[in-house]
Enzyme design. Structure first.
Site, short mmCIF file in Angstrom:
data_model
loop_
_atom_site.label_atom_id
_atom_site.label_comp_id
_atom_site.label_asym_id
_atom_site.label_seq_id
_atom_site.Cartn_x
_atom_site.Cartn_y
_atom_site.Cartn_z
CE LYS A 53 -3.65 -2.91 2.26
NZ LYS A 53 -4.38 -2.92 3.37
CD GLN A 97 -3.24 -4.52 6.45
OE1 GLN A 97 -3.55 -3.89 6.06
NE2 GLN A 97 -4.57 -5.97 6.56
CG ASP A 120 -9.47 -0.08 4.47
OD1 ASP A 120 -9.56 -0.82 3.81
OD2 ASP A 120 -9.64 -0.88 6.02
#
Length: 280
Positions: A53, A97, A120
């Protein structure tokens, strides 16, 4: 006739190129999109995802910072960092994460991320807006699935879609997104009776259950579109999806490979959401 490949690498590269152009336009207006990624602990897969990422952000010109915290980090310390990032004007998107260590309440952490920075798409407010059809950040993996369909010219309208898997991260949101595009949607799971019969009805089959090669060619409708979200490690090195690729490819009209299908799309959609957050 073998299925056509839905090439996630190629389509993700197209999306990244579009994002890079948009980043340049925003920078010309004095806006530099910024993403903060928070990693707690030493999970090897998570470290790879975070590294990818960060690299993807650099490629398209998005400012990126990675906060690596030890596994022993307390929930209070993590929430304090998120609060700081919520208030940081140079950060437009925040991604924590997953999975988190067992002593940290995942829901409380997700809830703590400011709605306008939830790139997200996991917060209850974003999920609720997705269900009722209001503006929201789409979760990255389901959004990637939908863009794969769009780029291949596959319209879900009027089609029978079967989603295998009911997770909050993929199964439920992708079902809502298909429904919004006027598909007739069935969600299957571990207690579904006769999974094979359900799958054989699908014009569009999305496998997101996390079981290696669960879905085989005899479960695929002739000419169906098969999107395999699963990434499962078998043995030392081999990666396989939730679909048995070789047999399914003999029946499907379109199919995603593993790796190289949905995976690259997930990161591309994260970049897209970050730029959208900066634009807002």
């Amino acid at each position: 006739m073998p299925a056509q490949i839905l090439d996630g690498k190629k389509i993700a590269a197209e999306v990244r190129a579009e994002v890079k152009e948009e980043v340049s336009r925003l920078k010309a207006e004095g806006i530099n999109p910024g993403l903060a990624v928070v990693l707690v602990g030493e999970d090897p897969a998570s470290q790879v995802y975070v590294r990818n990422k960060h690299r993807a952000c650099e490629e398209v010109g998005i400012y990126s910072e990675v906060h690596r915290l030890p596994a022993a980090t307390s929930q209070a310390e993590l929430l304090k960092l998120i609060d700081k990032l919520n208030k940081d004007p140079k950060i437009h998107g925040i991604l924590v994460q997953l999975p988190l260590p067992d002593h940290i309440d995942e829901k409380k952490v997700i809830d703590a991320i400011a709605l306008e920075k939830d790139v997200d798409g996991f917060s209850p407010a974003n999920v609720g807006n997705l269900v009722i059809g209001d503006k929201c950040f789409y979760p990255c993996t389901p959004h990637g699935c939908m863009v794969l369909l769009e780029k291949a010219g596959i319209d879900p309208k009027g089609k029978k879609a079967v989603v295998v898997g009911r997770s909050n991260i993929v199964g439920k949101p992708v079902a809502m997104m298909l429904l919004a595009r006027h598909a007739t949607v069935t969600i299957c799971h571990s207690r579904t009776r006769d999974l094979a019969a359900e799958c054989r009805q699908a014009d569009i089959l999305i496998a997101a259950v996390g079981k290696p090669e669960l879905i085989t060619g005899d479960m695929i409708k002739e000419g169906a579109v098969v999107i395999d979200v699963g990434i499962n490690r078998v043995g030392e090195k081999k990666l396989v999806g939730d679909v048995h690729f070789e047999s399914a490819a003999q029946k499907a009209g379109w199919i995603t490979p593993v790796p190289g299908g949905v995976g690259p799309m997930t990161i591309a959609m994260l970049l897209k959401n970050t730029v959208e957050a900066a634009r807002r």
